[in-house]
Design an enzyme around this catalytic site. Structure first.
Site, PDB file in Angstrom:
ATOM      1  N   ASP A  16       0.855  -1.189   0.000  1.00 45.93           N
ATOM      2  CA  ASP A  16       0.000   0.000   0.000  1.00 45.93           C
ATOM      3  C   ASP A  16       0.890   1.238   0.000  1.00 45.93           C
ATOM      4  OD1 ASP A  16      -2.316   1.461   0.053  1.00 45.93           O
ATOM      5  OD2 ASP A  16      -2.730   1.159   2.177  1.00 45.93           O
ATOM      6  N   GLU A  89      -6.453   5.052  -9.055  1.00 45.38           N
ATOM      7  CA  GLU A  89      -7.723   5.604  -8.582  1.00 45.38           C
ATOM      8  C   GLU A  89      -8.314   6.651  -9.524  1.00 45.38           C
ATOM      9  OE1 GLU A  89      -9.741   6.510  -4.339  1.00 45.38           O
ATOM     10  OE2 GLU A  89      -7.818   5.526  -4.579  1.00 45.38           O
ATOM     11  N   LYS A 125      -9.566   1.942  -9.386  1.00 44.10           N
ATOM     12  CA  LYS A 125     -10.127   2.138  -8.044  1.00 44.10           C
ATOM     13  C   LYS A 125     -11.257   3.157  -8.092  1.00 44.10           C
ATOM     14  CE  LYS A 125      -7.611   2.111  -4.225  1.00 44.10           C
ATOM     15  NZ  LYS A 125      -6.542   2.450  -3.247  1.00 44.10           N
ATOM     16  N   THR A 149     -13.117   0.907  -3.503  1.00 42.60           N
ATOM     17  CA  THR A 149     -12.423   1.429  -2.330  1.00 42.60           C
ATOM     18  C   THR A 149     -13.372   2.221  -1.441  1.00 42.60           C
ATOM     19  OG1 THR A 149     -10.427   2.623  -1.643  1.00 42.60           O
ATOM     20  CG2 THR A 149     -11.656   3.549  -3.491  1.00 42.60           C
ATOM     21  N   PHE A 171     -11.974  -0.978   4.603  1.00 40.77           N
ATOM     22  CA  PHE A 171     -10.984  -0.181   5.334  1.00 40.77           C
ATOM     23  C   PHE A 171     -11.009  -0.497   6.832  1.00 40.77           C
ATOM     24  CE2 PHE A 171      -9.775   3.716   2.568  1.00 40.77           C
ATOM     25  CZ  PHE A 171      -9.576   2.905   1.474  1.00 40.77           C
TER      26      PHE A 171
END
Length: 311
Positions: A16, A89, A125, A149, A171
């Site tokens: 990440d 993203e 994403k 996400t 998350f």
């Protein structure tokens, strides 16, 4: 064998970060990026040339287009380091714009294609809003794989799976943050609400035969990670990857597809009204989704300021 090596026996480890050097050090299969990670990376001297090149090579492009070029530049570099996939993203400002998200997803895949990267190595994403999930359904039918996400609830997870999304990123740490602030309790181990959320989603998917991959994300400590050993994928920051690599404590598998059918979970099918009602009933998910979109917008704005300063 250290904990990171043990974890890799049960779970696909994902880095990440936008930091190539960290990625090389921990040999993950995949990597994820977002506006905040890219912003953090380009502030380092070793990565500033990527930003400067994106600006220099496209003098007539809009700031938004240059950000896309920068995202692709990072993605291409990362893909030279890992064997698997990179997640890139969509602009968070498109979180409530289905057609805008679809168009941006197609644009990003086209840029990767022009750079010689096959679409199978890229995940787009998208925020797990109702509009984002509808966009993912369209993109997936075109063979463009999506990573959903900013996911905080079972409602989001079910809607993503029913849309045929390739992967979701619940998350863990941000769920933990909300409950810790709300209750004052510093949750540990299996009692962690973020851990419990991902376990519930994983078991739901495996019990009812959904193909969507579950990738736990946003960890605050190694305990959260180890409680999810066996999850399809876990995306982990470099500092926590290092802590896992520094420990030899045994790692026990906590999740498995074989155990999921025995869990006490009821199947649900969500239309838009049911989705929105379930989200409205979940204060944590509603607040953290909105907060996450705002934060990504802020960091995208900072990237735009950096680009403007170079022009």
């Amino acid at each position: 064998m250290n904990q990171l090596e043990q974890l890799k026996q049960f779970t696909t480890v994902v880095a990440d970060t936008g930091d190539f050097q960290s990625i090389q050090a921990y040999t993950p299969r995949d990597a994820t990026t977002n506006p905040s990670l890219i912003l953090k990376a380009v502030q380092k001297d070793e990565y500033k040339p990527l930003l400067e090149k994106a600006v220099r090579d496209h003098p007539n492009a809009s700031t938004a287009e240059i950000i896309d070029r920068l995202l692709i530049a990072f993605g291409v570099e990362i893909l030279q380091t890992i064997p698997g996939r990179v997640s890139t993203e969509v602009d968070a400002r498109l979180s409530f714009d289905t057609q805008g998200t679809v168009a941006k997803g197609r644009d990003l895949i086209a840029l990767y294609s022009n750079a010689g990267i096959a679409r199978e190595r890229v995940l787009i994403k998208i925020a797990s809003t109702w509009e984002g999930i509808r966009a993912a359904a369209i993109l997936e039918k075109e063979g463009i794989r999506c990573n959903m996400t900013l996911l905080f609830s079972l409602a989001q997870a079910i809607a993503c799976a029913e849309a045929g999304a390739q992967l979701i990123s619940p998350f863990v740490g941000r769920i933990y943050d909300w409950y810790k602030k709300s209750t004052g309790i510093d949750y540990k181990g299996a009692e962690d609400p973020g851990v419990q959320s991902v376990r519930r989603i994983y078991n739901y998917y495996r019990k009812f035969g959904y193909k969507t991959e579950v990738m736990g994300a946003s960890f605050r400590n190694t305990s959260q990670i180890l409680e999810l050993a066996g999850c399809d994928l876990l995306t982990i920051s470099p500092d926590l990857l290092q802590k896992l690599a520094d420990s030899d404590t045994p790692v026990e598998r906590k999740l498995s597809a074989e155990a999921a059918p025995s869990t006490n979970i009821v199947h649900m099918s969500l239309n838009e009204e049911a989705f929105r009602f379930m989200m409205n009933e979940d204060a944590m998910a509603t607040e953290k989704l909105a907060e996450g979109i705002r934060a990504f917008c802020v960091d995208s704005g900072k990237l735009k300021q950096m680009i403007s300063a170079l022009r």
